[in-house]
Motif scaffolding. Structure first.
Motif, PDB file in Angstrom:
ATOM      1  N   UNK A   1      -1.389  -1.172   8.174  1.00  0.00           N
ATOM      2  CA  UNK A   1      -0.735  -2.241   8.927  1.00  0.00           C
ATOM      3  C   UNK A   1      -0.774  -3.575   8.188  1.00  0.00           C
ATOM      4  N   UNK A   2      -1.662  -3.723   7.210  1.00  0.00           N
ATOM      5  CA  UNK A   2      -1.752  -4.961   6.439  1.00  0.00           C
ATOM      6  C   UNK A   2      -0.728  -5.039   5.316  1.00  0.00           C
ATOM      7  N   UNK A   3      -0.017  -3.939   5.086  1.00  0.00           N
ATOM      8  CA  UNK A   3       0.969  -3.885   3.997  1.00  0.00           C
ATOM      9  C   UNK A   3       2.351  -4.257   4.513  1.00  0.00           C
ATOM     10  N   UNK A   4       3.062  -5.114   3.809  1.00  0.00           N
ATOM     11  CA  UNK A   4       4.477  -5.337   4.163  1.00  0.00           C
ATOM     12  C   UNK A   4       5.288  -4.067   3.901  1.00  0.00           C
ATOM     13  N   UNK A   5       6.469  -3.998   4.490  1.00  0.00           N
ATOM     14  CA  UNK A   5       7.295  -2.788   4.355  1.00  0.00           C
ATOM     15  C   UNK A   5       7.648  -2.491   2.907  1.00  0.00           C
ATOM     16  N   UNK A   6       7.676  -3.494   2.064  1.00  0.00           N
ATOM     17  CA  UNK A   6       8.069  -3.300   0.675  1.00  0.00           C
ATOM     18  C   UNK A   6       6.956  -2.708  -0.185  1.00  0.00           C
ATOM     19  N   UNK A   7       5.750  -2.579   0.370  1.00  0.00           N
ATOM     20  CA  UNK A   7       4.609  -2.058  -0.384  1.00  0.00           C
ATOM     21  C   UNK A   7       4.251  -0.661   0.126  1.00  0.00           C
ATOM     22  N   UNK A   8       4.153   0.289  -0.807  1.00  0.00           N
ATOM     23  CA  UNK A   8       3.704   1.633  -0.449  1.00  0.00           C
ATOM     24  C   UNK A   8       2.184   1.677  -0.491  1.00  0.00           C
ATOM     25  N   UNK A   9       1.604   2.341   0.501  1.00  0.00           N
ATOM     26  CA  UNK A   9       0.145   2.442   0.611  1.00  0.00           C
ATOM     27  C   UNK A   9      -0.219   3.915   0.761  1.00  0.00           C
ATOM     28  N   UNK A  10      -1.110   4.410  -0.094  1.00  0.00           N
ATOM     29  CA  UNK A  10      -1.504   5.818  -0.035  1.00  0.00           C
ATOM     30  C   UNK A  10      -3.016   5.923  -0.149  1.00  0.00           C
ATOM     31  N   UNK A  11      -3.571   6.860   0.611  1.00  0.00           N
ATOM     32  CA  UNK A  11      -5.001   7.148   0.592  1.00  0.00           C
ATOM     33  C   UNK A  11      -5.218   8.473  -0.120  1.00  0.00           C
ATOM     34  N   UNK A  12      -5.981   8.461  -1.194  1.00  0.00           N
ATOM     35  CA  UNK A  12      -6.309   9.701  -1.903  1.00  0.00           C
ATOM     36  C   UNK A  12      -7.788   9.980  -1.696  1.00  0.00           C
ATOM     37  N   UNK A  13      -8.078  10.934  -0.818  1.00  0.00           N
ATOM     38  CA  UNK A  13      -9.458  11.280  -0.483  1.00  0.00           C
ATOM     39  C   UNK A  13      -9.978  12.279  -1.516  1.00  0.00           C
TER      40      UNK A  13
END
Length: 831
Positions: A813-825
């Motif tokens: 939710x802290x990322x603007x729409x233009x930024x991709x956010x991915x979690x690599x566990x």
């Protein structure tokens, strides 16, 4: 709601899903929709002519599009406060009963552990195409586009126009345009308003059952006016049991389809469409019987056969020790008891060879499942598993989700291999981890096989005091064959002695002897292509990818082929320039040695040696792995030359020589797993030699022969290498003693990505419990890929802290729409 033990109930979207049977006539269903940002259930009306069950995949209207969804439960009435007139109808049923009973528990655990919405985990598990939504696309309106239109547009609109004009059809998805162009939304609005582009909704295309004409014999007595050819057709049908596919009957009886249609008009046969399953069945195999076992194999097999319920088994066998034969003989009694088995391999390239061995033993009870199958083949393979027949499924990591009934065992061959880890898209699951969860749920053994076990598996098995963990060793090759002796060649000394070839004197001698003795060899190169990078000899300019922060690799298939430069990250391809773009010099230097260059140098130095390249460039087409390996096995080439694929379990009895052209490309990488991967890769490729009756040898060329990895491989010393590596891991709290989660951010604007990474890093400091170390934010080792700038944040913590972590998805939710956010566990690559 009915609370009987038989209907499917869901208390909340995040609650466990459980099946029980519904009573009464329901007209309302709650559906989990295929929208990653939406996790709640939505209510839909069931049309009177549509029959549905919990677990069915359906097509539903959702906002302005049509998307996929999964029926979760039935309702006696709409939820309070929801106007029945506003409830939309389910469009159609796509697939019925696609979920075994254990599925919800397994997928919920995947979603929870890998911080992924449940619908994303479901989509990753199912065959492609079942959950699809309509796609918003942008099409260039060439008729309305005036001459010089770009001069009237804003910069973002110009960029959109240029992108569309570069494609022949002038048609891209809106999502693709927004990923490629900064500020694309504003440009699109401008172009739509002018009428120079148009927006439309492309409906989803879904896999359907394949229909084919079948011929059935229905007449007991034949008409007297049949011709001899028609009687022959009838006789063929009778010999085949009275029923055949029309195409097969035409071929067997040498009759035309019109002749068989005439028989239908005479009332002798019936021709009708029936479903034919699209199952992969490449290759022909001859029947095989169980082999005599060594004492170590027999002890391992006896232990596995006596297991009851869930157990973890590490089958640690040196290369060529006969692990596959142990798998085969362990699975045979399962099939006899009506149980199934799942065998996972790391690469599609391994699947044909392993599949042939299993089919030779178990015939038509073996099927394959991997991403190289067509969507229709994966769809049909999945559905035939639901029929409940005992079988063996061989596949890559995605096969861990197949709905095998009454599962008796799960096998991970080459369990150490990094290909079992999903890198993208989410969920970034590891098949070994999911396999353990599934084995627990289905109460069956999990067998992990490798000559170089992962450090995680080694530590878990060695330190687990429970009776459910077993370490089984196969320390010798079958028939007492020796491990191949290894020669380490110092390439610095070769250079000092005047040898400027990429082949050392020792390797050249071995290659010459190879042809004389009529044997075969493998040459291993860490990378494909011709060279690592191209540099101008005059000014030093290096030709780089315009979209990534990497140099372009030189590719040239043969002498007369057009020389190309290709990016191995985004696949950008361009012609090799005749002159330096910086200083116009025509002189270039090609650095490094890829598979293409080694193949050309081999052809020059040893024209008598026939060579087959085996890398991702030569195995792109369907069935290419099988064709190349069959050609090599049949003696059509003397050398099999390739990259990492050669290290993954190939069993080629004719190979007596393995040459590693440059081991240094594996050693010097900025990753804490680099030494482990290098040791595993070199040990595995060396182990391809001497697996038949003739003894083998291996030659490793390197500029750092004193490196600990090289020395450990030379001595075939897994235990000492593992002990030393684990000490280093423990000192820095890296796996298997600690856990890591990598947060990846990317976007088109470098400053925006960096600023967002800093905000998220600060948020991590605020919400994470004590004991969690936060490294970064920092730019990725290759900062820009496909025009997108990349920054990483690494979270490192003891396993005990992992249970206290908050839901990290909230960081999105802290990322603007233009930024991709991915979690690599539990990432395997943190570069």
């Amino acid at each position: 709601m009915d609370n009987s033990p038989s209907c499917l109930a869901v208390a909340e979207p995040t609650a466990p899903y459980q099946f029980h049977s519904s009573s009464g006539q329901e007209r309302w269903v709650e559906v989990l929709t295929d929208c990653p940002s939406v996790e709640e259930l939505f209510t839909y009306r069931v049309p009177p002519d549509l029959s549905l069950q919990p677990g069915d995949i359906v097509s539903i209207p959702f906002g302005a599009q049509i998307t996929g969804g999964i029926v979760i439960r039935f309702l006696d009435s709409p939820p309070p406060g929801l106007d029945p007139q506003k409830i939309k109808d389910v469009e159609e049923a796509i697939a019925a009963q696609f979920f075994p009973s254990f599925y919800w528990q397994l997928l919920e655990r995947v979603a929870r552990h890998y911080y992924t919405p449940l619908i994303i985990a479901i989509r990753a598990a199912l065959p492609p195409g079942l959950l699809r939504k309509s796609q918003r696309r942008i099409r260039l309106n060439r008729d309305a586009l005036p001459s010089g239109a770009e001069t009237f547009c804003s910069a973002s609109a110009q960029a959109v126009l240029r992108l569309l004009q570069q494609q022949k059809a002038g048609d891209y998805s809106a999502q693709h345009i927004q990923r490629k162009i900064r500020g694309a939304r504003q440009g699109l609005r401008e172009l739509l308003k002018r009428g120079w582009v148009e927006s439309y909704l492309q409906p989803p295309k879904r896999p359907r059952p394949k229909q084919q004409k079948a011929v059935t014999l229905v007449a007991n007595t034949l008409p007297l006016d049949l011709t001899p050819r028609q009687r022959e057709v009838i006789e063929v049908l009778r010999r085949k049991g009275g029923e055949l596919w029309l195409s097969e009957l035409c071929k067997s009886s040498n009759a035309s389809s019109s002749a068989i249609e005439t028989l239908e008009r005479k009332g002798c046969v019936v021709i009708q469409y029936r479903e034919i399953l699209r199952l992969s069945s490449e290759g022909t195999v001859t029947e095989d019987s169980p082999k005599a076992l060594t004492s170590a194999q027999a002890q391992a097999l006896d232990c596995i056969r006596n297991l009851e319920g869930f157990s973890r088994v590490l089958l640690h066998g040196v290369t060529g020790s006969g692990k596959t034969e142990v798998y085969l003989q362990a699975i045979a009694p399962l099939l006899e008891r009506g149980q199934s088995a799942l065998v996972l391999v790391p690469e599609i390239g391994l699947t044909p060879q392993l599949t042939d061995r299993f089919r030779a033993r178990f015939r038509d009870r073996v099927c394959v499942y991997h991403s190289a199958l067509s969507p229709g083949e994966r769809y049909d393979t999945w559905r035939q598993m639901l029929q409940g027949e005992p079988q063996v499924v061989i596949g890559t990591r995605s096969a861990i989700f197949v709905p095998l009934p009454n599962l008796g065992a799960i096998v991970l061959d080459e369990e150490h291999d990094s290909s079992f880890k999903q890198q993208q898209p989410t969920p970034t699951y590891h098949a070994r981890t999911v396999a353990q969860w599934r084995a627990e749920l289905e109460d069956c053994p999990l067998i992990l096989g490798s000559a170089t076990p992962s450090l995680e598996s080694w530590v878990e098995i060695q330190q687990d005091p429970s009776t459910s963990c077993h370490y089984l060793s196969l320390p010798e090759r079958i028939e007492s064959r020796p491990l191949p002796p290894i020669t380490i060649v110092d390439m610095r000394r070769e250079l000092h002695q005047g040898n400027r070839s990429i082949f050392s004197d020792a390797l050249q001698t071995a290659l010459r002897t190879l042809k004389q003795q009529g044997r075969q060899g493998i040459l291993f190169i860490p990378r494909r292509g011709y060279s690592t990078f191209v540099s101008c000899r005059s000014c030093g300019y290096v030709i780089e990818c315009p979209d990534c922060d990497v140099s372009l690799s030189y590719h040239r298939v043969h002498e007369d082929a057009t020389p190309l430069l290709r990016c191995h990250y985004c696949n950008h391809t361009q012609l090799h320039p005749p002159q330096c773009p910086e200083c116009a010099s025509p002189y270039f230097k090609f650095f490094g040695s890829g598979t293409q260059r080694v193949a050309q140098e081999l052809a020059k130095a040893f024209p008598e040696l026939r060579c087959i390249r085996f890398d991702s460039d030569t195995t792109r087409t369907k069935g290419a792995h099988r064709r190349l390996l069959e050609r090599f096995a049949q003696g059509e080439a003397d050398i099999l030359l390739g990259t990492q694929m050669l290290t993954k379990g190939l069993d080629l009895a004719q190979v007596t020589l393995v040459g590693v052209v440059s081991a240094d490309g594996l050693l010097h990488r900025s990753d804490y797993r680099a030494t482990e991967r290098a040791f595993q890769t070199l040990t595995q490729v060396v182990g391809r030699a001497g697996r038949g009756d003739d003894p083998g040898q291996a030659i490793i060329q390197t500029y750092t022969p004193e490196h600990p990895v090289i020395q450990a491989v030379y001595r075939h010393d897994y235990h000492t290498f593992t002990e030393n590596t684990l000490k280093q891991r423990a000192e820095h709290n890296y796996p298997p003693y600690g856990r890591v989660i990598l947060l990846r951010l990317s976007g088109l604007d470098e400053g925006e990505v960096q600023a967002t990474a800093e905000i998220i890093a600060q948020a991590c400091h605020n919400i994470l419990p004590s004991g969690c170390e936060i490294l970064g934010p920092a730019p990725a080792s290759i900062m820009r890929v496909s025009r997108r700038y990349r920054w990483n944040i690494l979270l490192k913590f003891p396993p005990s802290v992992g249970e206290k972590l908050p839901d990290l998805l909230q960081l999105r939710a802290l990322c603007p729409q233009s930024i991709s956010f991915a979690l690599d566990v539990d990432p395997l690559n943190i570069e």
